[in-house]
Structure formats: structure tokens, C-alpha cells
Write a protein that holds these residues in place. Structure first.
Motif, short mmCIF file in Angstrom:
data_model
loop_
_atom_site.label_atom_id
_atom_site.label_comp_id
_atom_site.label_asym_id
_atom_site.label_seq_id
_atom_site.Cartn_x
_atom_site.Cartn_y
_atom_site.Cartn_z
N THR A 151 38.30 -56.63 146.26
CA THR A 151 37.20 -56.34 145.34
C THR A 151 37.24 -54.90 144.87
O THR A 151 37.04 -54.60 143.68
CB THR A 151 35.86 -56.63 146.03
N LEU A 152 37.53 -53.98 145.78
CA LEU A 152 37.60 -52.57 145.40
C LEU A 152 38.83 -52.28 144.54
O LEU A 152 38.79 -51.45 143.64
CB LEU A 152 37.62 -51.70 146.65
N VAL A 153 39.94 -52.99 144.82
CA VAL A 153 41.13 -52.79 143.99
C VAL A 153 40.87 -53.25 142.56
O VAL A 153 41.23 -52.56 141.59
CB VAL A 153 42.32 -53.56 144.61
N LEU A 154 40.25 -54.42 142.41
CA LEU A 154 39.94 -54.90 141.06
C LEU A 154 38.92 -54.01 140.36
O LEU A 154 39.00 -53.79 139.14
CB LEU A 154 39.41 -56.34 141.14
N ALA A 155 37.97 -53.47 141.12
CA ALA A 155 37.01 -52.56 140.51
C ALA A 155 37.67 -51.27 140.06
O ALA A 155 37.30 -50.70 139.03
CB ALA A 155 35.88 -52.27 141.51
N GLN A 156 38.66 -50.80 140.79
CA GLN A 156 39.37 -49.57 140.40
C GLN A 156 40.17 -49.79 139.12
O GLN A 156 40.31 -48.87 138.30
CB GLN A 156 40.27 -49.11 141.53
N ARG A 157 40.71 -51.00 138.96
CA ARG A 157 41.45 -51.26 137.72
C ARG A 157 40.53 -51.28 136.51
O ARG A 157 40.94 -50.87 135.42
CB ARG A 157 42.18 -52.60 137.85
N ARG A 158 39.32 -51.73 136.70
CA ARG A 158 38.38 -51.72 135.58
C ARG A 158 37.83 -50.32 135.31
O ARG A 158 37.58 -49.95 134.17
CB ARG A 158 37.23 -52.70 135.87
N ASP A 159 37.64 -49.57 136.38
CA ASP A 159 37.05 -48.23 136.25
C ASP A 159 37.90 -47.26 137.06
O ASP A 159 37.81 -47.23 138.29
CB ASP A 159 35.60 -48.24 136.76
N PRO A 160 38.75 -46.48 136.41
CA PRO A 160 39.63 -45.57 137.16
C PRO A 160 38.88 -44.49 137.93
O PRO A 160 39.47 -43.84 138.81
CB PRO A 160 40.51 -44.94 136.06
N SER A 161 37.62 -44.27 137.64
CA SER A 161 36.87 -43.25 138.37
C SER A 161 36.54 -43.66 139.80
O SER A 161 36.12 -42.84 140.61
CB SER A 161 35.58 -42.92 137.62
N ILE A 162 36.70 -44.96 140.12
CA ILE A 162 36.43 -45.43 141.49
C ILE A 162 37.62 -45.06 142.37
O ILE A 162 38.77 -45.37 142.05
CB ILE A 162 36.18 -46.94 141.50
N HIS A 163 37.35 -44.42 143.44
CA HIS A 163 38.39 -44.02 144.38
C HIS A 163 38.52 -45.09 145.45
O HIS A 163 37.55 -45.46 146.11
CB HIS A 163 38.06 -42.68 145.02
N TYR A 164 39.74 -45.62 145.66
CA TYR A 164 39.97 -46.68 146.63
C TYR A 164 40.96 -46.20 147.69
O TYR A 164 41.97 -45.55 147.38
CB TYR A 164 40.52 -47.94 145.96
N SER A 165 40.68 -46.54 148.91
CA SER A 165 41.60 -46.32 150.02
C SER A 165 41.53 -47.55 150.93
O SER A 165 40.43 -48.11 151.12
CB SER A 165 41.23 -45.06 150.80
#
Length: 305
Positions: A140-154
């Protein structure tokens, strides 16, 4: 000559009769030895002797084998727990279908477990659900990062541990408390017949299967659709528990039955909602620092702190 021979034969017959009257066993044995031809073996069969002993030996062996079969293994042995995993694929699938299609009057324990609870299905259902929760939460976080590059995922590997501990504690501790309460109420209400602890664990384990496809469907980035799938899964799972527990608690008072079933549904809802909020909440946005605006400063004024 003929008279003498007859008299001699008569005396021998009398002696043989007297000897037979005194020692019948010896006479019979000697006679049988004399009458037995060479090359043959005479077998003396006793009507109540050897055959009766052989039958007694066979009966004792059969009794010993039955006792060995009925002897249950110890609690700390591997064979004791092996019986709870002795199920085939058709039985597991039948119990999964029973948990997915609850209906009134259809008792899951009586119609599907049939006094043979297993731990194989609940163990792998809980393990699969914990793994799917952790994986889909990261996706879910990976897909959200693709939509919004400002989201930081680790990668968050600790979610696997959190999901496993939460689900296994729920499947073991809640049935333990429920089983203890029903055992206590059995002393108050003699007509109540609670399920065994393993049957209660088995019911809770199979009731969580419906959440596995639901968690996968939560990958759809539509909030109202996620809550719809979660509500349907919660309704099916809670209905399976209520319909299974109702034949036991209906013998109790209405207040106790209502409070108990409401608590069961509430704890089930807390598990589903807690997993939804914990594993499917995106990380906060990493807002960039606002640009410094150039201001015309007088050379006589000191710089701002």
C-alpha cells in the motif's frame, strides 16, 4: 489242546482287564504304542487341554493389542499433538466452506468438526493472514509513493512480527477466556454443554479465513470500497461465531447470552478495525521546507536571529 489254549487266552484276558482297571492311562498309552504302525506318529488330543490353552493365549494377545491401541500418548509427547494435525485436504476445505457460509441452525462444530478438532487449519490460516497483512501493508505504501513522490517509503519488516503476535494471541487467548467463562457458567446452569478448548480455538481459527481475500482487496485505493469489503468480511466471520456459540449460550439467561455474544462480536470488530488502521495507513507526507524569501534589509540593521 484247544481247551488249554482257550484257558490260557481267558487267563490273559483277565490279567489285561485287571491291569486296565488298576492303571488305565498306562494301559492306554502302551496299547496305543503297540497299535501304532511304523512311520506314523500318534497324536493324543485332550478335549480341554492344549486347545483351551491356545485359545486363552490368543484372547490375551488380542486384549493386549486393544489396550495398546486405546492407550493415549502423554501430554508432552509428539504423538499427542500429531492427532490434531491428522486431517486431509477435503476436511480442511469443508471446514473453510462452513466458515464462509454461516447460516442459522447450522452448527459449525457439530456439522463440520464432528468432535475431531484440528490445529492444522487454524495454524496455517493465522500464518497466512499475518503474512498477507504485512505484505499488503507495505505494498500500500509502495503504491502510494508511486502516486505521490513526496511520500517517503522504507520497508517495514516489523509488521510481520506485529501481525503474527496479534493474530496468534487473539486466536488462543480469546478462546481460552471464552472457554473458561462457559465452563464456569456450566456450574451455574447444568443444562449448558460448552465446547472443548480445542473446538473453540478451531472455530476462531477458521472464522479468520474470510479476512485473507479481504486484505488482498484492500489494495484497491478506494476508501469506501475498502470499508465495504471489511464490513462484509466482519459480518460473515462474526455470524459464524455467533451461530456456533448460540446453541451453548441460549440455555443461560438472556442478559448473559446477550452480553457474551456482544463481547465476541466487539472483539472481532476491534481486531478487524485495528488491522485496517495499523497496516493500511500511509506514512505522513514529507513536506519540503518553504523557500526563504529574499528581503531587502538595511545594512545598518542586524540580521534576524
Amino acid at each position: 489242546m484247544m481247551a488249554a489254549a482257550d484257558e490260557l487266552a481267558f487267563h490273559e484276558f483277565e490279567e489285561a482287564s485287571d491291569l486296565l482297571a488298576e492303571t488305565p492311562d498306562a494301559a492306554t498309552t502302551s496299547g496305543s504304542n503297540q497299535l501304532t504302525p511304523q512311520g506314523h506318529v500318534a497324536v493324543a488330543v485332550d478335549s480341554g487341554g492344549s486347545y483351551g490353552a491356545e485359545e486363552e493365549v490368543e484372547e490375551s494377545d488380542r486384549t493386549a493389542l486393544l489396550q495398546e491401541e486405546k492407550q493415549q500418548p502423554g501430554f508432552w509427547t509428539f504423538g499427542y499433538y500429531q492427532s490434531f494435525f491428522d486431517v486431509d485436504t477435503s476436511q480442511v476445505l469443508d471446514r473453510i466452506r462452513g466458515s464462509l457460509l454461516p447460516r442459522p441452525g447450522h452448527n459449525f462444530v457439530r456439522h463440520h468438526l464432528r468432535n475431531r478438532p484440528d490445529l492444522y487449519g487454524p495454524f496455517w490460516i493465522c500464518a497466512t493472514l499475518a503474512f498477507v497483512l504485512a505484505v499488503t501493508g507495505n505494498l500500500t505504501l509502495v503504491l502510494a509513493q508511486r502516486r505521490d513522490p513526496s511520500i517517503h517509503y522504507s520497508p517495514q519488516f516489523h509488521k510481520v512480527t506485529v501481525a503474527g503476535v496479534t493474530i496468534y494471541c487473539y486466536v488462543w487467548l480469546v478462546p481460552l477466556a471464552l472457554w473458561a467463562f462457559l465452563r464456569w457458567r456450566k456450574g451455574v446452569r447444568e443444562r449448558m454443554g460448552p465446547y472443548t478448548f480445542l473446538e473453540t480455538v478451531c472455530v476462531y481459527g477458521y472464522s479468520l479465513f474470510v479476512f485473507i481475500p479481504t486484505v488482498v482487496l484492500w489494495l484497491i485505493p478506494v476508501p469506501w470500497l475498502q470499508w465495504l469489503f471489511g464490513g462484509l468480511a466482519l459480518a460473515l466471520s462474526a455470524a459464524s461465531l455467533v451461530f456456533t456459540l448460540w446453541p451453548v449460550v441460549r440455555e443461560d439467561t438472556r442478559l448473559v447470552a446477550a452480553v457474551l455474544l456482544s463481547t465476541v462480536v466487539l472483539l472481532h470488530a476491534l481486531l478487524a478495525v485495528g488491522c485496517k488502521f495499523y497496516f493500511f495507513q500511509p506514512l505522513p507526507l514529507a513536506h519540503p521546507a518553504p523557500p526563504t524569501q529574499a528581503a531587502s534589509l538595511s545594512p545598518d540593521l542586524p540580521p534576524p536571529p
